[in-house]
Design a protein around this motif. Structure first.
Motif, PDB file in Angstrom:
ATOM      1  N   MET A  38    -101.139 -40.856  24.155  1.00  0.00           N
ATOM      2  CA  MET A  38     -99.909 -40.485  24.867  1.00  0.00           C
ATOM      3  C   MET A  38     -99.040 -41.695  25.166  1.00  0.00           C
ATOM      4  N   ASP A  39     -98.839 -42.523  24.155  1.00  0.00           N
ATOM      5  CA  ASP A  39     -97.976 -43.693  24.310  1.00  0.00           C
ATOM      6  C   ASP A  39     -96.503 -43.311  24.304  1.00  0.00           C
ATOM      7  N   GLY A  40     -96.167 -42.212  23.628  1.00  0.00           N
ATOM      8  CA  GLY A  40     -94.784 -41.746  23.597  1.00  0.00           C
ATOM      9  C   GLY A  40     -94.487 -40.844  24.770  1.00  0.00           C
ATOM     10  N   PRO A  41     -93.303 -40.225  24.782  1.00  0.00           N
ATOM     11  CA  PRO A  41     -92.922 -39.331  25.875  1.00  0.00           C
ATOM     12  C   PRO A  41     -93.900 -38.171  26.057  1.00  0.00           C
ATOM     13  N   VAL A  42     -94.176 -37.841  27.310  1.00  0.00           N
ATOM     14  CA  VAL A  42     -95.019 -36.695  27.649  1.00  0.00           C
ATOM     15  C   VAL A  42     -94.191 -35.746  28.503  1.00  0.00           C
ATOM     16  N   VAL A  43     -94.043 -34.513  28.036  1.00  0.00           N
ATOM     17  CA  VAL A  43     -93.230 -33.520  28.726  1.00  0.00           C
ATOM     18  C   VAL A  43     -94.105 -32.345  29.133  1.00  0.00           C
ATOM     19  N   ALA A  44     -94.094 -32.018  30.419  1.00  0.00           N
ATOM     20  CA  ALA A  44     -94.764 -30.822  30.908  1.00  0.00           C
ATOM     21  C   ALA A  44     -93.747 -29.684  30.934  1.00  0.00           C
ATOM     22  N   ILE A  45     -94.111 -28.553  30.350  1.00  0.00           N
ATOM     23  CA  ILE A  45     -93.228 -27.391  30.321  1.00  0.00           C
ATOM     24  C   ILE A  45     -93.966 -26.231  30.967  1.00  0.00           C
ATOM     25  N   VAL A  46     -93.415 -25.698  32.047  1.00  0.00           N
ATOM     26  CA  VAL A  46     -94.056 -24.615  32.785  1.00  0.00           C
ATOM     27  C   VAL A  46     -93.015 -23.584  33.180  1.00  0.00           C
ATOM     28  N   GLY A  47     -93.504 -22.448  33.677  1.00  0.00           N
ATOM     29  CA  GLY A  47     -92.578 -21.403  34.094  1.00  0.00           C
ATOM     30  C   GLY A  47     -93.308 -20.113  34.415  1.00  0.00           C
ATOM     31  N   THR A  48     -92.558 -19.070  34.563  1.00  0.00           N
ATOM     32  CA  THR A  48     -93.082 -17.776  34.964  1.00  0.00           C
ATOM     33  C   THR A  48     -94.070 -17.211  33.949  1.00  0.00           C
ATOM     34  N   VAL A  76     -97.515 -30.890  27.602  1.00  0.00           N
ATOM     35  CA  VAL A  76     -98.563 -30.529  28.549  1.00  0.00           C
ATOM     36  C   VAL A  76     -98.181 -29.229  29.247  1.00  0.00           C
ATOM     37  N   SER A  77     -99.145 -28.342  29.421  1.00  0.00           N
ATOM     38  CA  SER A  77     -98.915 -27.134  30.204  1.00  0.00           C
ATOM     39  C   SER A  77    -100.264 -26.593  30.670  1.00  0.00           C
ATOM     40  N   GLY A  78    -100.232 -25.402  31.281  1.00  0.00           N
ATOM     41  CA  GLY A  78    -101.433 -24.890  31.930  1.00  0.00           C
ATOM     42  C   GLY A  78    -102.184 -23.810  31.206  1.00  0.00           C
ATOM     43  N   GLY A  79    -101.742 -23.443  29.985  1.00  0.00           N
ATOM     44  CA  GLY A  79    -102.477 -22.447  29.211  1.00  0.00           C
ATOM     45  C   GLY A  79    -102.378 -21.031  29.734  1.00  0.00           C
ATOM     46  N   ALA A  80    -101.498 -20.781  30.699  1.00  0.00           N
ATOM     47  CA  ALA A  80    -101.373 -19.454  31.301  1.00  0.00           C
ATOM     48  C   ALA A  80    -100.478 -18.549  30.459  1.00  0.00           C
ATOM     49  N   TYR A  81    -100.402 -17.300  30.863  1.00  0.00           N
ATOM     50  CA  TYR A  81     -99.485 -16.364  30.219  1.00  0.00           C
ATOM     51  C   TYR A  81     -98.049 -16.870  30.387  1.00  0.00           C
ATOM     52  N   GLY A  82     -97.157 -16.390  29.542  1.00  0.00           N
ATOM     53  CA  GLY A  82     -95.733 -16.645  29.728  1.00  0.00           C
ATOM     54  C   GLY A  82     -95.261 -17.949  29.133  1.00  0.00           C
ATOM     55  N   ILE A  83     -94.505 -18.707  29.926  1.00  0.00           N
ATOM     56  CA  ILE A  83     -93.884 -19.942  29.439  1.00  0.00           C
ATOM     57  C   ILE A  83     -94.943 -20.956  29.022  1.00  0.00           C
ATOM     58  N   ASP A  84     -96.058 -21.037  29.774  1.00  0.00           N
ATOM     59  CA  ASP A  84     -97.108 -22.010  29.439  1.00  0.00           C
ATOM     60  C   ASP A  84     -97.572 -21.837  28.002  1.00  0.00           C
ATOM     61  N   ALA A 153     -97.403 -36.181  33.114  1.00  0.00           N
ATOM     62  CA  ALA A 153     -96.130 -36.146  32.387  1.00  0.00           C
ATOM     63  C   ALA A 153     -95.147 -37.211  32.859  1.00  0.00           C
ATOM     64  N   ASP A 154     -94.204 -37.537  31.981  1.00  0.00           N
ATOM     65  CA  ASP A 154     -93.047 -38.341  32.356  1.00  0.00           C
ATOM     66  C   ASP A 154     -91.975 -37.450  32.973  1.00  0.00           C
ATOM     67  N   ALA A 155     -91.843 -36.250  32.421  1.00  0.00           N
ATOM     68  CA  ALA A 155     -90.828 -35.299  32.880  1.00  0.00           C
ATOM     69  C   ALA A 155     -91.441 -33.913  32.936  1.00  0.00           C
ATOM     70  N   VAL A 156     -91.041 -33.145  33.939  1.00  0.00           N
ATOM     71  CA  VAL A 156     -91.496 -31.764  34.093  1.00  0.00           C
ATOM     72  C   VAL A 156     -90.289 -30.847  33.944  1.00  0.00           C
ATOM     73  N   VAL A 157     -90.412 -29.853  33.063  1.00  0.00           N
ATOM     74  CA  VAL A 157     -89.321 -28.916  32.805  1.00  0.00           C
ATOM     75  C   VAL A 157     -89.748 -27.516  33.239  1.00  0.00           C
ATOM     76  N   ILE A 158     -88.956 -26.902  34.122  1.00  0.00           N
ATOM     77  CA  ILE A 158     -89.176 -25.514  34.522  1.00  0.00           C
ATOM     78  C   ILE A 158     -88.215 -24.658  33.699  1.00  0.00           C
ATOM     79  N   VAL A 159     -88.743 -23.788  32.865  1.00  0.00           N
ATOM     80  CA  VAL A 159     -87.886 -22.989  31.982  1.00  0.00           C
ATOM     81  C   VAL A 159     -87.369 -21.753  32.716  1.00  0.00           C
ATOM     82  N   GLU A 160     -88.247 -20.977  33.272  1.00  0.00           N
ATOM     83  CA  GLU A 160     -87.873 -19.831  34.103  1.00  0.00           C
ATOM     84  C   GLU A 160     -88.852 -19.743  35.259  1.00  0.00           C
ATOM     85  N   SER A 161     -88.345 -19.437  36.439  1.00  0.00           N
ATOM     86  CA  SER A 161     -89.208 -19.260  37.598  1.00  0.00           C
ATOM     87  C   SER A 161     -88.530 -18.328  38.594  1.00  0.00           C
ATOM     88  N   LYS A 162     -89.300 -17.412  39.124  1.00  0.00           N
ATOM     89  CA  LYS A 162     -88.790 -16.570  40.192  1.00  0.00           C
ATOM     90  C   LYS A 162     -88.739 -17.384  41.490  1.00  0.00           C
TER      91      LYS A 162
END
Length: 300
Positions: A38-48, A76-84, A153-162
């Motif tokens: 993970m020497d390059g950018p690491v982006v976490a993408i999460v959401g509903t 990086v994400s959490g393996g859950a349903y939806g955006i993950d 992560a370096d950056a965390v992106v929320i795509v959709e969230s209630k």
């Protein structure tokens, strides 16, 4: 292929270095797969967990465009349903290393419907957890798990969230760790985007509409020269800041390429948590920008 279970502790070289910097880091991390350095950018993408078609398309497009523009990238994400799982699937589709951070022991995959994705992730990334094998996916584990997603992560992106949801918990961890936080906006009437809109409205997250917005904000593209005018701007800002904030800005001003938060803590001689908290406030005011690897730069 069967991957052996590895155990990493903070003083191990393989322990994710971004996470190592964080308070509340796990005392141990269990891992399986071919996890990259993970020497390059690491982006976490999460959401509903109940995304719209638009949300899934935004996730797919974000991963694809980041891959096209950056080349070196880890999702990086959490393996859950939806955006993950949409983020993981997009990463797998485009050959991007992806890491699932799970809330239970690695002797199982929850939800089991994502077993295939977890197996594929181990080929070009991996699965990790702070919980030993045999640990069930208790509800409280998921909120604790979110700090690992943010910390890696370096950056965390929320795509959709209630208005309420696990991704907002991840957002709070991200801000506490001094991570850059981004959110895609939605219409006021879009219930699945109300959490994102609130993050943007309150200044906690930066609005993005595309991968280009994220790349520009993180300065992952061509670096723009920023010379002159720094001292004049600082003089005009000093009066409204605490002494600690002033000292942070002065040190960052003198460091053209930015400073690692650990070096700030060492030079200032105050607790990590206090420095991290003040940096978050400065970032919310647009005075400091978080860069990959725990580096912070004064916004000139």
């Amino acid at each position: 292929m069967i991957y052996p279970l590895r155990v990493w502790r903070p003083d191990d070289e393989a322990y994710p270095h971004r996470l190592r910097e964080c308070p509340h880091r796990p005392a141990q991390l269990f891992a399986k797969g071919n996890i990259p350095p993970m020497d390059g950018p690491v982006v976490a993408i999460v959401g509903t967990r109940q995304p719209t078609e638009r949300g899934k398309e935004l996730t797919e497009t974000l991963v694809r465009e980041l891959h096209e523009r950056l080349g070196s990238l880890t999702i990086v994400s959490g393996g859950a349903y939806g955006i993950d799982i949409a983020a993981h699937r997009a990463a797998l589709r485009y050959g991007v290393p992806t890491i699932m951070v799970l809330a239970h022991g690695l002797d199982r995959i929850y939800p089991y419907q994502h077993t295939r994705e977890a197996e594929e992730a181990m080929v070009q990334g991996g699965i990790v957890s702070e919980y030993p094998e045999g640990t069930e996916p208790f509800a409280t584990n998921f909120l604790q798990r979110n700090r690992i997603i943010a910390g890696m992560a370096d950056a965390v992106v929320i795509v959709e969230s209630k208005e309420r949801g696990g991704s907002l918990n991840t957002a709070r961890w991200a801000k506490g760790f001094g991570r850059a936080l981004f959110a895609f906006p939605g219409r006021p009437s879009d219930i699945p985007s109300r959490g994102c809109n609130d993050l943007i409205r309150t200044g906690q997250a930066k609005l993005i509409n595309s991968a280009d917005d994220l790349i520009e904000a993180m300065e992952w593209g061509e670096r723009r020269a920023a010379k002159g005018g720094v001292q004049t701007r600082l003089i005009g800002l000093i009066e409204g800041l605490t002494e600690t904030q002033q000292e942070i800005l002065e040190k960052l001003q003198a460091a053209e390429d930015g400073m690692h938060i650990n070096l700030l803590v060492q030079e200032m001689g105050i607790p990590y948590g206090e420095v991290a908290s003040e940096i978050v406030m400065l970032e919310m005011q647009g005075l400091v920008r978080a860069l990959p690897g725990g580096i912070y730069r004064f916004v000139r």
